[in-house]
Design a protein around this motif. Structure first.
Motif, short mmCIF file in Angstrom:
data_model
loop_
_atom_site.label_atom_id
_atom_site.label_comp_id
_atom_site.label_asym_id
_atom_site.label_seq_id
_atom_site.Cartn_x
_atom_site.Cartn_y
_atom_site.Cartn_z
N SER A 62 0.81 -1.22 0.00
CA SER A 62 0.00 0.00 0.00
C SER A 62 0.84 1.26 0.00
O SER A 62 0.36 2.33 -0.40
CB SER A 62 -0.92 -0.01 1.22
OG SER A 62 -0.18 0.10 2.43
N THR A 82 4.79 6.33 -0.64
CA THR A 82 3.74 7.30 -0.94
C THR A 82 2.47 6.95 -0.17
O THR A 82 2.21 5.78 0.11
CB THR A 82 3.42 7.33 -2.45
OG1 THR A 82 2.39 8.28 -2.69
CG2 THR A 82 2.97 5.98 -2.95
N LEU A 83 1.70 7.97 0.18
CA LEU A 83 0.39 7.80 0.82
C LEU A 83 -0.75 8.13 -0.13
O LEU A 83 -1.92 8.10 0.28
CB LEU A 83 0.30 8.69 2.07
CG LEU A 83 1.28 8.37 3.21
CD1 LEU A 83 1.12 9.40 4.33
CD2 LEU A 83 1.05 6.97 3.75
N ASP A 84 -0.41 8.43 -1.37
CA ASP A 84 -1.42 8.83 -2.33
C ASP A 84 -2.37 7.68 -2.66
O ASP A 84 -3.52 7.90 -3.05
CB ASP A 84 -0.75 9.32 -3.62
CG ASP A 84 -1.69 10.11 -4.50
OD1 ASP A 84 -2.36 11.03 -3.97
OD2 ASP A 84 -1.78 9.82 -5.70
N ASN A 85 -1.92 6.44 -2.49
CA ASN A 85 -2.78 5.29 -2.78
C ASN A 85 -4.00 5.27 -1.87
O ASN A 85 -5.10 4.89 -2.30
CB ASN A 85 -2.00 3.99 -2.62
CG ASN A 85 -0.85 3.88 -3.60
OD1 ASN A 85 -0.97 4.31 -4.74
ND2 ASN A 85 0.27 3.31 -3.15
N TYR A 86 -3.83 5.68 -0.62
CA TYR A 86 -4.95 5.70 0.31
C TYR A 86 -5.99 6.75 -0.11
O TYR A 86 -7.20 6.52 0.03
CB TYR A 86 -4.45 5.99 1.72
CG TYR A 86 -3.69 4.83 2.34
CD1 TYR A 86 -4.35 3.84 3.05
CD2 TYR A 86 -2.30 4.72 2.20
CE1 TYR A 86 -3.66 2.77 3.62
CE2 TYR A 86 -1.61 3.67 2.75
CZ TYR A 86 -2.29 2.69 3.45
OH TYR A 86 -1.61 1.63 4.00
N ARG A 87 -5.53 7.87 -0.62
CA ARG A 87 -6.46 8.90 -1.10
C ARG A 87 -7.26 8.38 -2.30
O ARG A 87 -8.47 8.59 -2.39
CB ARG A 87 -5.70 10.17 -1.48
CG ARG A 87 -6.57 11.28 -2.05
CD ARG A 87 -5.73 12.42 -2.59
NE ARG A 87 -4.83 11.96 -3.65
CZ ARG A 87 -5.23 11.78 -4.91
NH1 ARG A 87 -6.49 11.98 -5.26
NH2 ARG A 87 -4.36 11.38 -5.82
N ILE A 88 -6.60 7.67 -3.20
CA ILE A 88 -7.27 7.14 -4.38
C ILE A 88 -8.34 6.13 -3.98
O ILE A 88 -9.48 6.16 -4.48
CB ILE A 88 -6.25 6.50 -5.34
CG1 ILE A 88 -5.30 7.57 -5.88
CG2 ILE A 88 -6.94 5.79 -6.48
CD1 ILE A 88 -4.14 7.02 -6.67
N ALA A 90 -9.86 5.90 -1.10
CA ALA A 90 -10.94 6.60 -0.40
C ALA A 90 -11.92 7.24 -1.39
O ALA A 90 -13.13 7.22 -1.19
CB ALA A 90 -10.35 7.66 0.52
N GLU A 91 -11.39 7.79 -2.49
CA GLU A 91 -12.26 8.39 -3.49
C GLU A 91 -13.02 7.33 -4.29
O GLU A 91 -14.19 7.53 -4.65
CB GLU A 91 -11.44 9.27 -4.43
CG GLU A 91 -10.85 10.49 -3.75
CD GLU A 91 -9.95 11.30 -4.68
OE1 GLU A 91 -9.78 10.89 -5.84
OE2 GLU A 91 -9.43 12.36 -4.24
N THR A 94 -15.87 6.00 -1.90
CA THR A 94 -16.69 7.02 -1.23
C THR A 94 -16.46 6.99 0.27
O THR A 94 -17.41 7.04 1.07
CB THR A 94 -18.19 6.83 -1.55
OG1 THR A 94 -18.34 6.37 -2.89
CG2 THR A 94 -18.95 8.14 -1.43
N TYR A 292 -11.46 6.65 -13.63
CA TYR A 292 -10.82 7.51 -12.62
C TYR A 292 -9.44 7.97 -13.09
O TYR A 292 -9.07 9.14 -12.90
CB TYR A 292 -10.71 6.74 -11.30
CG TYR A 292 -10.04 7.54 -10.20
CD1 TYR A 292 -10.79 8.40 -9.41
CD2 TYR A 292 -8.68 7.43 -9.95
CE1 TYR A 292 -10.20 9.14 -8.39
CE2 TYR A 292 -8.07 8.16 -8.94
CZ TYR A 292 -8.83 9.01 -8.17
OH TYR A 292 -8.23 9.75 -7.17
#
Length: 345
Positions: A62, A82-88, A90-91, A94, A292
């Motif tokens: 992750s 990176t922590l960007d995967n968690y944001r993706i 989450a989007e 929802t 996305y």
């Protein structure tokens, strides 16, 4: 020499003396016990590693950037964090709206199931009534028969809902059809599933009835008889005498119910389409990824399988976190229930 060392040397000398008198039997017994303990420890470590190792891999994955997924030199520790995967994720799911909806719906449905199944199980265990064996056979059939077999019947019942239901059987318009001019469609709301849980037709309700019935059958009749002699009614005896001791079993049924509700797709897709639930959102993640990651909203891109697996793994971690927290706080009650069941049988 200290007193503790003196005691230790004395016990050790006594052990070898007793072993000599037993012809070596004591040493063989001690070696066997140590060997069994070591083998048991290795087996437990292997089983725990088999369960934990995939979670560790998903956690490490992750934090990786996409290019790290295809680097054969990277096994566990990412080179580019990176922590960007968690944001993706989450989007795509929802989050946190879907998680909150799943939480309160699972709690409400689990409580409804436990209330109804406990009452029914107590009736099966303590009372005699006509066709008792037949109705309990229906409970067993509820465990065996998958809910997909009655999917069409459920769809028809809740899209043309009428409380009596018997009027439509004889060709008479239902009560809602007479008042509103059209049958009531409640399929896309929470009411169908709540009604099913309250009438013991929810997810795995047959299993909870069976578990609670087996517990109540093991309670001595003298407890109820003493309560009746003291002037307690049936319901008062059930609430004050039977329920307190049944709490570990009830807690186990609640845990099973919550976990199955949390990851359910069948009932969620059929009746809870008006709510964004985490399980349903997670199931359509892959189909949403192409749009996305597309730069143009009218086009779609092909997302590599490694990238799909990475994002789905993060979603699975999100899904497991509430269940792990729940188990941490309820593990003592859960283990106590298993111990009680084993001691009674």
């Amino acid at each position: 020499m200290s007193k503790d060392n003196t005691i230790y040397l004395g016990e050790r000398k006594d052990f070898w003396e007793r072993n000599r008198r037993s012809g070596g039997y004591l040493l063989k017994k001690r070696a066997k016990e140590i060997s069994v303990s070591v083998i048991r420890g290795l087996l437990m470590f292997g089983l725990c590693f088999m369960i934990i190792q995939p979670m560790i891999n998903r956690l490490a994955m992750s934090f990786m950037e996409e290019k790290d997924l295809y680097d054969s030199t990277i096994i566990l520790l990412p080179r580019n964090v990176t922590l960007d995967n968690y944001r993706i994720v989450a989007e795509l799911t929802t989050f946190p709206k879907s998680m909150i909806n799943s939480l309160w719906i699972s709690i409400v449905m689990s409580i409804a199931q436990i209330v109804s199944t406990t009452l029914v199980a107590y009736g099966f265990a303590r009372f005699e009534f006509p066709l008792k064996k037949f109705w309990f056979g229906c409970v067993v059939m509820l465990i065996i028969i998958p809910p997909q077999t009655i999917q069409t019947a459920l769809y028809s019942s809740f899209t043309r809902f009428d409380i009596p239901g018997i009027l439509g059987l004889f060709g008479v318009p239902g009560i809602f059809e007479l008042t509103t001019g059209s049958p009531l469609n409640i399929r896309a709301s929470i009411w169908p599933y709540l009604l099913m849980c309250l009438t013991c037709m929810g997810l795995k309700d047959g299993l909870y009835i069976y578990m609670m019935r087996q517990y109540f059958r093991g309670v001595p009749d003298s407890l109820e008889e003493a309560a009746y002699v003291d002037g307690c009614g049936t319901m008062h005896t059930f609430v004050k005498i039977m329920l307190p001791d049944a709490l570990p079993t009830i807690a186990s049924c609640f845990l099973f119910s919550f976990v199955w509700q949390w990851t359910d797709l069948f009932y969620s897709r059929n009746f809870l389409t008006g709510f964004k639930l985490y399980s349903t959102e997670m199931s359509v993640m892959v189909s949403r990824m192409s749009k996305y990651f597309a730069s143009d909203a009218t086009q779609a891109v092909v997302v590599p399988n490694g990238r799909q697996l990475q994002l789905v793994s993060i979603a699975v971690l999100f899904c497991c976190i509430p269940l792990i927290i729940l188990y941490i706080f309820t593990q003592r009650t859960f283990v106590e229930s298993i111990a009680m069941t084993g001691s009674k049988e």
